[in-house]
Design a protein around this motif. Structure first.
Motif: not given
Length: 222
Positions: A74-97
């Motif tokens: 792979h090529i590493t680009l950017q971390g989003l966060g530990h799974v325990k710290d990112v809610s499903d809604q936060q992940r969805h919002d970040a993916v969309q943006a």
């Protein structure tokens, strides 16, 4: 400041003389940790995989190197966060943006050839590393659009594909000669999407499940 006084820029892809263990636990990490990150995975990049295989064969005599299996390159680009710290809604919002921003970018075409010795890995830099900085910047901007802030530092990014990770301390001279003797050819690539992955490193390797994908298509923003 005179020209003589100026400090020359440090080459981020310069070879190291000695390698160290990559598998020390970073803050917040342990067995069982799961983490979200944006990567470019290498599905379908046959030329690049052949080049990595060629280097891995040359490095087989070195027990302090862990070759990376095809499915985990792979090529590493950017971390989003530990799974325990990112809610499903936060992940969805970040993916969309992020997807909205990446839809305006062209795919990236690169070639890979020379292997370099990092402190903790053998790696392949792309021929045009600066092309990956705007991609990472747009990912960071998309996360900020969604969350109002972005994790991880904006600096220190170094686009590369790892060939093998170091599992201990070792002098690099013999490895460097083995890489030179491998005589690799150039591998051409075209990257047209990035993936949000859910990864772990429980078994001395980064392994993951792909959660979402975002294409780099200029046509999608017309």
């Amino acid at each position: 400041m005179t020209t003589e006084d100026a400090t020359p820029p440090v080459d981020p892809y310069a070879d190291h003389d000695e390698m160290a263990n990559h598998w020390w636990w970073r803050p917040g990490w342990k067995v069982g940790t799961r983490f979200f990150a944006w990567h470019i995975t290498l599905d379908g990049q046959d030329e690049l995989h052949q080049l990595i295989d060629q280097y891995q064969e040359a490095l087989r005599p070195f027990p302090t190197l862990d070759p990376i299996p095809k499915e985990w390159r792979h090529i590493t680009l950017q971390g989003l966060g530990h799974v325990k710290d990112v809610s499903d809604q936060q992940r969805h919002d970040a993916v969309q943006a992020v997807a909205e921003r990446l839809a305006k970018l062209d795919p990236i075409e690169s070639t890979f050839q020379r292997a370099v010795i990092f402190r903790e890995a053998i790696a392949l830099p792309p021929s045009n590393p600066d092309a990956y900085t705007p991609l990472r910047n747009e990912i960071r901007a998309g996360i900020t659009d969604a969350w109002g802030w972005c994790p991880e530092s904006a600096t220190g990014f170094r686009a590369h594909v790892s060939v093998a990770y170091s599992n201990g301390r070792a002098k690099a001279a013999a490895m460097q000669q083995a890489l030179i003797n491998a005589g690799p050819v150039e591998a051409a690539t075209r990257f047209a999407e990035v993936s949000l992955i859910r990864m772990n490193r429980d078994q001395h390797m980064y392994q993951w499940t792909t959660m979402d994908e975002a294409p780099l298509w200029t046509a999608s923003s017309d």
